[in-house]
Scaffold this motif. Sequence first.
Motif, PDB file in Angstrom:
ATOM      1  N   GLN A  43      21.434  -2.498  16.658  1.00 49.05           N
ATOM      2  CA  GLN A  43      22.381  -1.624  17.326  1.00 49.05           C
ATOM      3  C   GLN A  43      23.428  -1.148  16.326  1.00 49.05           C
ATOM      4  O   GLN A  43      23.760  -1.861  15.366  1.00 49.05           O
ATOM      5  CB  GLN A  43      23.072  -2.368  18.469  1.00 49.05           C
ATOM      6  N   LYS A  46      30.155  -1.011  15.411  1.00 50.57           N
ATOM      7  CA  LYS A  46      31.359  -0.258  15.753  1.00 50.57           C
ATOM      8  C   LYS A  46      32.561  -0.909  15.089  1.00 50.57           C
ATOM      9  O   LYS A  46      32.807  -2.106  15.262  1.00 50.57           O
ATOM     10  CB  LYS A  46      31.564  -0.232  17.272  1.00 50.57           C
ATOM     11  N   LEU A 308      30.687   4.619  14.830  1.00 51.67           N
ATOM     12  CA  LEU A 308      29.423   3.897  14.841  1.00 51.67           C
ATOM     13  C   LEU A 308      28.804   3.994  13.456  1.00 51.67           C
ATOM     14  O   LEU A 308      28.786   5.071  12.847  1.00 51.67           O
ATOM     15  CB  LEU A 308      28.471   4.488  15.880  1.00 51.67           C
ATOM     16  N   ARG A 336      15.799  11.023  16.721  1.00 56.56           N
ATOM     17  CA  ARG A 336      17.098  11.578  17.093  1.00 56.56           C
ATOM     18  C   ARG A 336      17.719  12.284  15.892  1.00 56.56           C
ATOM     19  O   ARG A 336      17.842  11.697  14.812  1.00 56.56           O
ATOM     20  CB  ARG A 336      18.044  10.466  17.528  1.00 56.56           C
ATOM     21  N   GLU A 352      27.586  12.041  15.335  1.00 51.22           N
ATOM     22  CA  GLU A 352      26.964  12.519  16.560  1.00 51.22           C
ATOM     23  C   GLU A 352      25.494  12.124  16.557  1.00 51.22           C
ATOM     24  O   GLU A 352      24.872  11.990  15.500  1.00 51.22           O
ATOM     25  CB  GLU A 352      27.067  14.050  16.691  1.00 51.22           C
ATOM     26  N   LEU A 354      24.015   9.356  18.283  1.00 51.63           N
ATOM     27  CA  LEU A 354      23.689   7.993  18.671  1.00 51.63           C
ATOM     28  C   LEU A 354      24.667   7.488  19.716  1.00 51.63           C
ATOM     29  O   LEU A 354      25.830   7.927  19.758  1.00 51.63           O
ATOM     30  CB  LEU A 354      23.716   7.056  17.455  1.00 51.63           C
ATOM     31  N   LYS A 355      24.171   6.539  20.523  1.00 48.07           N
ATOM     32  CA  LYS A 355      25.007   5.838  21.471  1.00 48.07           C
ATOM     33  C   LYS A 355      25.157   4.387  21.028  1.00 48.07           C
ATOM     34  O   LYS A 355      24.360   3.881  20.241  1.00 48.07           O
ATOM     35  CB  LYS A 355      24.405   5.906  22.872  1.00 48.07           C
ATOM     36  N   ALA A 356      26.168   3.746  21.567  1.00 43.96           N
ATOM     37  CA  ALA A 356      26.453   2.379  21.153  1.00 43.96           C
ATOM     38  C   ALA A 356      25.323   1.422  21.498  1.00 43.96           C
ATOM     39  O   ALA A 356      25.074   0.451  20.787  1.00 43.96           O
ATOM     40  CB  ALA A 356      27.762   1.900  21.797  1.00 43.96           C
ATOM     41  N   GLU A 357      24.592   1.694  22.609  1.00 45.62           N
ATOM     42  CA  GLU A 357      23.557   0.764  23.055  1.00 45.62           C
ATOM     43  C   GLU A 357      22.180   1.073  22.472  1.00 45.62           C
ATOM     44  O   GLU A 357      21.199   0.385  22.790  1.00 45.62           O
ATOM     45  CB  GLU A 357      23.472   0.762  24.582  1.00 45.62           C
ATOM     46  N   ASP A 358      22.021   2.101  21.648  1.00 52.31           N
ATOM     47  CA  ASP A 358      20.718   2.455  21.081  1.00 52.31           C
ATOM     48  C   ASP A 358      20.223   1.374  20.131  1.00 52.31           C
ATOM     49  O   ASP A 358      21.012   0.683  19.475  1.00 52.31           O
ATOM     50  CB  ASP A 358      20.813   3.790  20.331  1.00 52.31           C
ATOM     51  N   ALA A 389      27.897  -2.431  21.372  1.00 57.32           N
ATOM     52  CA  ALA A 389      27.890  -2.539  22.828  1.00 57.32           C
ATOM     53  C   ALA A 389      27.415  -3.916  23.225  1.00 57.32           C
ATOM     54  O   ALA A 389      26.769  -4.619  22.461  1.00 57.32           O
ATOM     55  CB  ALA A 389      26.996  -1.467  23.454  1.00 57.32           C
TER      56      ALA A 389
END
Length: 405
Positions: A43, A46, A308, A336, A352, A354-358, A389
Amino acid sequence: MSLRPWLGLAPIGLLAALALGGCDNKSAQSQAAPPPPPVTVAQPVKRTVTDWDEFTGRFEAIEEVQVRARVGGFVNSVEFKDGAIVHAGDLLYIIDPRPFEAVVLQAEGQLADARAKGELAKRDLERGLNLVQTSAVSEQVVDQRRQALQAARAAETQAEGTLKAAQLNVEFTHVLAPITGRISRHLVTPGNLVQGSEGGATLLTSIVSLDPIYIYFDVDEATYQRNSKLWFEGRRPSSRDTANPVQVTLTGETKPLHEGKMDFLDNRLDVSTATLRSRAIIPNKDLSVLPGQFGRVRIIGSSPYEALLIPDSAVATDQSRKIVFVVKDDNTVEARAVTLGPLDDGLRVVREGLKAEDHVIVDGLQRARVGAKVTPKMAQAPADSKPAAGDKPAAADKPASGAKP
């Protein structure tokens, strides 16, 4: 010849052929359905980061002196070792002082003569002042003696100046280091005639200071405008009135090992290059950095912010795009497109995409195919980082969400 024996063997051969055919079918089926390839995922981390702008700079000495002869004459000796560290006041050269010492003796004699004449003129004036009261001498004589005393005192002052100049020339025959720093090689050897300041002073050597040291670099116009906007918004201090931190990486170094602070920004952009000349001051306690060296300068380009980060090895290039491979809940791979930022402590900032939980594939990219299934395994998180996350970090040997053990 009877065919009965051969007919008896036919069923046996048929059974053997059927058995071999069945083995080939099983082998083909096993090759057609291999297990999903294993990959390592993680993951995004952060944490609070600060952007840095990088420029190429060149080191220059804060003080640099060309040591020249101040009096002419023959060099008697060189008193320093080439390339050594010298301190202010150290003796460097000795120029033959005897001609100048002779001039000092002459000046001392002239001063003594002027003082004697001045004393005589003073006594004559005193006698004249006493006699004029009894009208033994006229007022004109007194005025003449007063003028003679003034002339004697002027001659004495002139003689004192001549003596001081002669003494200075004797002092200048001993060439001293004006600053502390590293000296260059000697350019004049003993026995050579050097010229003083009156006839074009001869260059003897040079000295540069080393600690601290300047590094000059040019900031492009776009970066200057961006930083100015951040300053107006209160998101970044200006280097004109704040000693912003600076990090420097020398040639051959893999990370910044030298830290300093901003010291100067020029008052205009260069019209030919559209860059702003900037300067930082760097401590150089071990004297390892020399003027003229190049270095990569990093200066803060933003205020601290949450970001991130992923390993730089997880980023792939698809023509002009930067992409990462993400394992979805059903263990299929998705590409992605991401917008990247700078490196921070070995990890790449992702602005930009990615999400924290990916779950990003960080190892085994060559085995991943978009849309195909994989067998993900969670990577061991660094000791100084935390997942972006989740309440608890995933165990190192626990499969990602949706993966089969």
